[in-house]
Structures are given as C-alpha cells and as structure tokens.
Write a protein that holds these residues in place. Sequence first.
Motif, PDB file in Angstrom:
ATOM      1  N   THR A 266     -25.259  71.097  17.805  1.00 19.12           N
ATOM      2  CA  THR A 266     -26.393  71.865  18.550  1.00 19.12           C
ATOM      3  C   THR A 266     -27.649  71.492  17.822  1.00 19.12           C
ATOM      4  OG1 THR A 266     -26.254  73.939  17.746  1.00 19.12           O
ATOM      5  CG2 THR A 266     -24.781  73.065  19.614  1.00 19.12           C
ATOM      6  N   TYR A 267     -27.397  71.095  16.332  1.00 18.78           N
ATOM      7  CA  TYR A 267     -28.951  71.332  15.844  1.00 18.78           C
ATOM      8  C   TYR A 267     -30.005  70.361  16.062  1.00 18.78           C
ATOM      9  CZ  TYR A 267     -25.832  74.141  12.584  1.00 18.78           C
ATOM     10  OH  TYR A 267     -25.040  75.225  11.733  1.00 18.78           O
ATOM     11  N   ASN A 268     -29.646  69.213  16.589  1.00 20.30           N
ATOM     12  CA  ASN A 268     -30.587  68.327  17.132  1.00 20.30           C
ATOM     13  C   ASN A 268     -31.175  68.354  18.360  1.00 20.30           C
ATOM     14  OD1 ASN A 268     -31.154  66.911  14.518  1.00 20.30           O
ATOM     15  ND2 ASN A 268     -29.576  65.466  15.009  1.00 20.30           N
ATOM     16  N   LEU A 269     -30.384  69.182  19.367  1.00 26.82           N
ATOM     17  CA  LEU A 269     -30.721  69.557  20.669  1.00 26.82           C
ATOM     18  C   LEU A 269     -31.893  70.440  20.901  1.00 26.82           C
ATOM     19  CD1 LEU A 269     -27.245  69.959  22.078  1.00 26.82           C
ATOM     20  CD2 LEU A 269     -28.407  67.995  21.843  1.00 26.82           C
ATOM     21  N   ASP A 270     -32.871  70.249  21.806  1.00 22.95           N
ATOM     22  CA  ASP A 270     -33.925  71.081  22.350  1.00 22.95           C
ATOM     23  C   ASP A 270     -33.334  72.283  23.067  1.00 22.95           C
ATOM     24  OD1 ASP A 270     -35.630  69.391  21.072  1.00 22.95           O
ATOM     25  OD2 ASP A 270     -36.097  68.224  22.821  1.00 22.95           O
ATOM     26  N   GLU A 271     -32.439  71.877  23.714  1.00 29.50           N
ATOM     27  CA  GLU A 271     -31.660  73.028  24.659  1.00 29.50           C
ATOM     28  C   GLU A 271     -30.223  73.142  24.438  1.00 29.50           C
ATOM     29  OE1 GLU A 271     -33.168  75.098  26.545  1.00 29.50           O
ATOM     30  OE2 GLU A 271     -35.303  73.968  26.490  1.00 29.50           O
ATOM     31  N   PRO A 272     -29.707  74.555  24.227  1.00 29.27           N
ATOM     32  CA  PRO A 272     -28.535  74.797  23.817  1.00 29.27           C
ATOM     33  C   PRO A 272     -27.492  74.238  24.823  1.00 29.27           C
ATOM     34  CG  PRO A 272     -29.428  76.943  24.315  1.00 29.27           C
ATOM     35  CD  PRO A 272     -30.397  75.721  24.238  1.00 29.27           C
ATOM     36  N   GLU A 273     -26.239  73.836  24.453  1.00 25.23           N
ATOM     37  CA  GLU A 273     -25.088  73.208  25.485  1.00 25.23           C
ATOM     38  C   GLU A 273     -24.573  74.562  25.867  1.00 25.23           C
ATOM     39  OE1 GLU A 273     -23.144  69.356  24.097  1.00 25.23           O
ATOM     40  OE2 GLU A 273     -23.004  70.922  22.579  1.00 25.23           O
ATOM     41  N   ARG A 274     -23.930  74.350  27.234  1.00 26.30           N
ATOM     42  CA  ARG A 274     -23.493  75.351  28.088  1.00 26.30           C
ATOM     43  C   ARG A 274     -22.026  75.339  27.692  1.00 26.30           C
ATOM     44  NH1 ARG A 274     -26.939  77.863  31.816  1.00 26.30           N
ATOM     45  NH2 ARG A 274     -28.538  76.765  32.274  1.00 26.30           N
ATOM     46  N   ILE A 275     -21.344  76.550  27.336  1.00 25.40           N
ATOM     47  CA  ILE A 275     -19.955  76.722  27.030  1.00 25.40           C
ATOM     48  C   ILE A 275     -19.450  77.651  27.986  1.00 25.40           C
ATOM     49  CG2 ILE A 275     -18.159  77.411  25.230  1.00 25.40           C
ATOM     50  CD1 ILE A 275     -19.934  74.839  24.515  1.00 25.40           C
ATOM     51  N   ASN A 276     -18.195  77.345  28.599  1.00 21.51           N
ATOM     52  CA  ASN A 276     -17.424  78.391  29.313  1.00 21.51           C
ATOM     53  C   ASN A 276     -16.834  79.440  28.539  1.00 21.51           C
ATOM     54  OD1 ASN A 276     -16.065  79.764  31.232  1.00 21.51           O
ATOM     55  ND2 ASN A 276     -14.974  77.889  32.192  1.00 21.51           N
ATOM     56  N   LEU A 277     -17.216  80.420  28.447  1.00 17.98           N
ATOM     57  CA  LEU A 277     -16.652  81.567  27.521  1.00 17.98           C
ATOM     58  C   LEU A 277     -15.918  82.624  28.425  1.00 17.98           C
ATOM     59  CD1 LEU A 277     -19.988  82.805  25.631  1.00 17.98           C
ATOM     60  CD2 LEU A 277     -18.299  81.066  24.838  1.00 17.98           C
ATOM     61  N   MET A 278     -15.387  82.354  29.556  1.00 16.29           N
ATOM     62  CA  MET A 278     -14.769  83.123  30.341  1.00 16.29           C
ATOM     63  C   MET A 278     -13.238  83.206  29.621  1.00 16.29           C
ATOM     64  SD  MET A 278     -16.176  85.002  32.568  1.00 16.29           S
ATOM     65  CE  MET A 278     -14.450  85.601  33.552  1.00 16.29           C
ATOM     66  N   PHE A 279     -12.666  82.235  28.978  1.00 14.75           N
ATOM     67  CA  PHE A 279     -11.771  82.516  28.259  1.00 14.75           C
ATOM     68  C   PHE A 279     -11.470  83.159  27.232  1.00 14.75           C
ATOM     69  CE2 PHE A 279     -11.281  78.233  30.598  1.00 14.75           C
ATOM     70  CZ  PHE A 279     -10.006  78.531  30.848  1.00 14.75           C
ATOM     71  N   ILE A 280     -12.539  83.652  26.539  1.00 15.71           N
ATOM     72  CA  ILE A 280     -12.758  84.732  25.563  1.00 15.71           C
ATOM     73  C   ILE A 280     -12.220  86.139  26.037  1.00 15.71           C
ATOM     74  CG2 ILE A 280     -13.988  86.110  24.268  1.00 15.71           C
ATOM     75  CD1 ILE A 280     -15.740  83.994  23.484  1.00 15.71           C
ATOM     76  N   ILE A 281     -12.258  86.398  27.512  1.00 14.81           N
ATOM     77  CA  ILE A 281     -11.815  87.404  28.311  1.00 14.81           C
ATOM     78  C   ILE A 281     -10.393  87.202  28.701  1.00 14.81           C
ATOM     79  CG2 ILE A 281     -12.409  89.116  30.081  1.00 14.81           C
ATOM     80  CD1 ILE A 281     -15.268  88.004  30.217  1.00 14.81           C
ATOM     81  N   TYR A 282     -10.120  86.196  29.547  1.00 10.47           N
ATOM     82  CA  TYR A 282      -8.697  86.080  29.902  1.00 10.47           C
ATOM     83  C   TYR A 282      -7.659  86.214  28.733  1.00 10.47           C
ATOM     84  CZ  TYR A 282     -11.317  83.807  33.788  1.00 10.47           C
ATOM     85  OH  TYR A 282     -12.054  83.688  34.863  1.00 10.47           O
ATOM     86  N   LYS A 283      -8.124  85.416  27.297  1.00 10.27           N
ATOM     87  CA  LYS A 283      -7.149  85.637  26.655  1.00 10.27           C
ATOM     88  C   LYS A 283      -7.365  86.501  25.425  1.00 10.27           C
ATOM     89  CE  LYS A 283      -6.117  80.508  27.166  1.00 10.27           C
ATOM     90  NZ  LYS A 283      -5.837  79.229  26.525  1.00 10.27           N
ATOM     91  N   ARG A 284      -8.092  87.490  25.666  1.00  3.62           N
ATOM     92  CA  ARG A 284      -8.738  88.523  24.709  1.00  3.62           C
ATOM     93  C   ARG A 284      -8.892  87.848  23.319  1.00  3.62           C
ATOM     94  NH1 ARG A 284      -4.471  88.081  28.126  1.00  3.62           N
ATOM     95  NH2 ARG A 284      -2.906  89.117  26.791  1.00  3.62           N
ATOM     96  N   ILE A 285      -9.536  86.677  23.302  1.00  7.89           N
ATOM     97  CA  ILE A 285     -10.088  86.185  21.915  1.00  7.89           C
ATOM     98  C   ILE A 285     -11.014  86.852  21.194  1.00  7.89           C
ATOM     99  CG2 ILE A 285     -10.904  84.036  20.912  1.00  7.89           C
ATOM    100  CD1 ILE A 285      -9.723  82.777  23.444  1.00  7.89           C
ATOM    101  N   ARG A 286     -10.922  87.003  19.862  1.00  7.18           N
ATOM    102  CA  ARG A 286     -12.204  87.713  19.222  1.00  7.18           C
ATOM    103  C   ARG A 286     -12.699  86.644  18.566  1.00  7.18           C
ATOM    104  NH1 ARG A 286     -12.305  89.261  13.942  1.00  7.18           N
ATOM    105  NH2 ARG A 286      -9.867  89.530  13.729  1.00  7.18           N
ATOM    106  N   MET A 287     -14.291  86.434  18.870  1.00  3.02           N
ATOM    107  CA  MET A 287     -15.170  85.455  18.223  1.00  3.02           C
ATOM    108  C   MET A 287     -15.933  86.051  17.380  1.00  3.02           C
ATOM    109  SD  MET A 287     -17.050  81.903  19.909  1.00  3.02           S
ATOM    110  CE  MET A 287     -17.822  80.764  18.848  1.00  3.02           C
ATOM    111  N   GLU A 288     -16.243  85.767  16.329  1.00  2.00           N
ATOM    112  CA  GLU A 288     -17.316  86.592  15.357  1.00  2.00           C
ATOM    113  C   GLU A 288     -17.953  85.497  14.555  1.00  2.00           C
ATOM    114  OE1 GLU A 288     -17.619  89.998  11.884  1.00  2.00           O
ATOM    115  OE2 GLU A 288     -15.641  89.624  13.080  1.00  2.00           O
ATOM    116  N   GLY A 289     -19.204  85.505  14.809  1.00  2.00           N
ATOM    117  CA  GLY A 289     -20.139  84.824  13.843  1.00  2.00           C
ATOM    118  C   GLY A 289     -20.437  85.724  12.739  1.00  2.00           C
ATOM    119  N   PHE A 290     -20.786  84.732  11.452  1.00  2.00           N
ATOM    120  CA  PHE A 290     -21.073  85.508  10.310  1.00  2.00           C
ATOM    121  C   PHE A 290     -22.007  84.816   9.361  1.00  2.00           C
ATOM    122  CE2 PHE A 290     -17.626  82.790   9.505  1.00  2.00           C
ATOM    123  CZ  PHE A 290     -17.505  82.335   8.088  1.00  2.00           C
ATOM    124  N   SER A 291     -22.370  85.432   8.334  1.00  2.00           N
ATOM    125  CA  SER A 291     -23.118  84.614   7.139  1.00  2.00           C
ATOM    126  C   SER A 291     -22.472  84.942   5.872  1.00  2.00           C
ATOM    127  CB  SER A 291     -24.697  85.207   7.262  1.00  2.00           C
ATOM    128  OG  SER A 291     -25.355  84.717   6.148  1.00  2.00           O
TER     129      SER A 291
END
Length: 351
Positions: A266-291
Amino acid sequence: MASVRKEVSNKQLILRDYVTGSPKESDMYVKTSTIKLEIPNGSKAVLLKNLYLSYDPVMRIELKIRSSLPIPLSRHYLGTERLFGWPISVTQFSVLVSRHLDYKEGDFVWGPAIWEEYSLVKEPNLTKIHHTDVPLSYYTGILSYPGITAYAGFYEICSPKKGEYVLVSSASGTVAQLVGQFTKLMGCYVVESAGSQQKVDLLKNKFWFDEAFNYKEECDLNAALKRYFPNGIDIYFENVGGKMLDAVLLNMRDHGRIAGCGMTSTYNLDEPERINLMFIIYKRIRMEGFSAIEYFHLYPKFLDHILPYIRESKIVYVEDLAEGLENGAAALLGLFSGCNVGKQVLVVSRE
C-alpha cells in the motif's frame, strides 16, 4: 580516529521534495558540505561518525506528502533542504567527540539517523553497543529495531504454541527472516512468501523453512494458501497487506492471531485497498498492529535471547550491502521494488 578541531568534508543525501507515486533517483541528490570535529564547551552533544545506515520499507511513507496521514512529520532540515533521514532509520555510529557523561570517545552506538557521514547530535538518545563479537552492521537490523519488531510481534503479539501453523509474508527482509527462524526454534510449521524465485530458494535452502512460494507467480493466492495450509493458518505475521491479507483472512483458523507489522503493497498507493474484514468476526481472529518502540523495554531480554543463537549459528542472518552515500538513492529504490536479498544496509564507512 579524527582529531578535535579538524574540519572535514561531510556528504549528505538530500531529498528534493516530497514524493507522490513511485520515487525516482532524481528525487534525491548528494551534497558535500563541511563540518568541524569539535563540540562547544558547556554542550552535552556528541559528534558521531556514521558507519552503517539502515533501509526499511516504512521509509517509503516518509517520502509522501503528509497532509492525509496521521503520523507526525519527522523530517530533519538543513536550511531549506530536506535531509534524507528519519528517527525510524537506524545508524550504527562511532563516537568521535563527546561532552555527554553517558558516551565517551571510541564508543559504538546505534540510534536515530540523518543520512550523512558525520552527525552532531545535541540531545543524544543512543543505545550503546556492548557486544562487539558480532558484526557491527547487525545493529542496523537484527540487533536493533527490526530485531525487536520480530521478537515482540511473534512472542508478545502472536503468543505462539508448539506445533502451530505460521505464515510470514515479505520473507527475505530482516523482520520476516527472523520471525521465520523464531518459528522453527519454537517447533512450529512455517511457510514464507517472497517476491522472486531467488528469494524463495534462499528461504528454503539457507533458512530451511518448511515451505516458501513466490506470490507474484500465484494467480490465485487463496488457492495457494489452501495448498500450503490445508488445515488453516494459526498465526500470520503481516508485512504486505492488500490481496495477500484478503486471502489470509479466508484461510485463518478460528481464534487465529495476526501481528500487523507493515503493509508494503500500500505504500505507493494514493488510496488504501479495500479488505474484507468480516472474517475477523466470523473466525474470532485477533489482529493487532504494533511498533517496536513500545516494546523497547524488552531490549535486554531480546539480546539475551538472540545473541546465543547468533553465536552458535542457530540463527542465520543475510544482509544486502550497498557502498557509499552516492549509491544510497539507488539502493533505496531497489528496496521498494524488492530487488534486495536480505536486510538492505548502506555502508557509509568501515572505519
């Protein structure tokens, strides 16, 4: 070692202006100025000689016009020109002159970088290097922020268990190659994706990962992941984003964990790509950004963990070295296009 009060030339890599779209070599140029190797009385500054500079994919974000981004601008300035350097860049330095109680002449340190041969740092916040039995260039990567990123992301965010199934993307860079090796040491199954056959061969033949594939040759990433993970993915170490993340979410197991380290697609894109995040709910996935910065308190523990593995050759580390600030822009663009094999480092001086 250079003597006090001597004046020397100082090459600097300059960014002409912020960049839209893909950066070009012409967006940067090398300027030569002079610097006195001395520090005024009463100052707590240190004068550093830069030895190695780190390249990292997230540096692409720092080239953009920042009006639409929430991250504070962190560019350094020289007059009206923008120096090509960021606090998130890491340099391995030799201390030439110091009036700070925490640093003495001859110390090796690593920390925030301006892209030049010599740097006068008025308020130093540098990490001293105590272990010099490993190559000093390692402190731009495996033994600095990229290493902490891999350590914290895998052990703290992903909470791995022996026997789990792990996918790591953008796998020949510092973070990903280290995460993959942590995974193997943990007794997990690991597959890594990369952008060329040369990198795939490296991952399988040098790092001995269970599998690796070239995502650019896969017309259906969902089918590729089902091939490598017929029972699903427990842990995904995210470095790419975009279509890869979309496919991963379809193949995650229930209660899977995703460590959000970067999204290079995504770093060269002017607009972010669309991601289907519904599977985070369906599968009870934990996604965490960090530094890595928020886990820097773990640095001593991290060194205790990794240094024995390096010394015993149980962890392998691959670097891609470019020589001289004159070649700094070309190597940076090579990183953005995936030409590097291993951690991209710029050698400023070997002295």
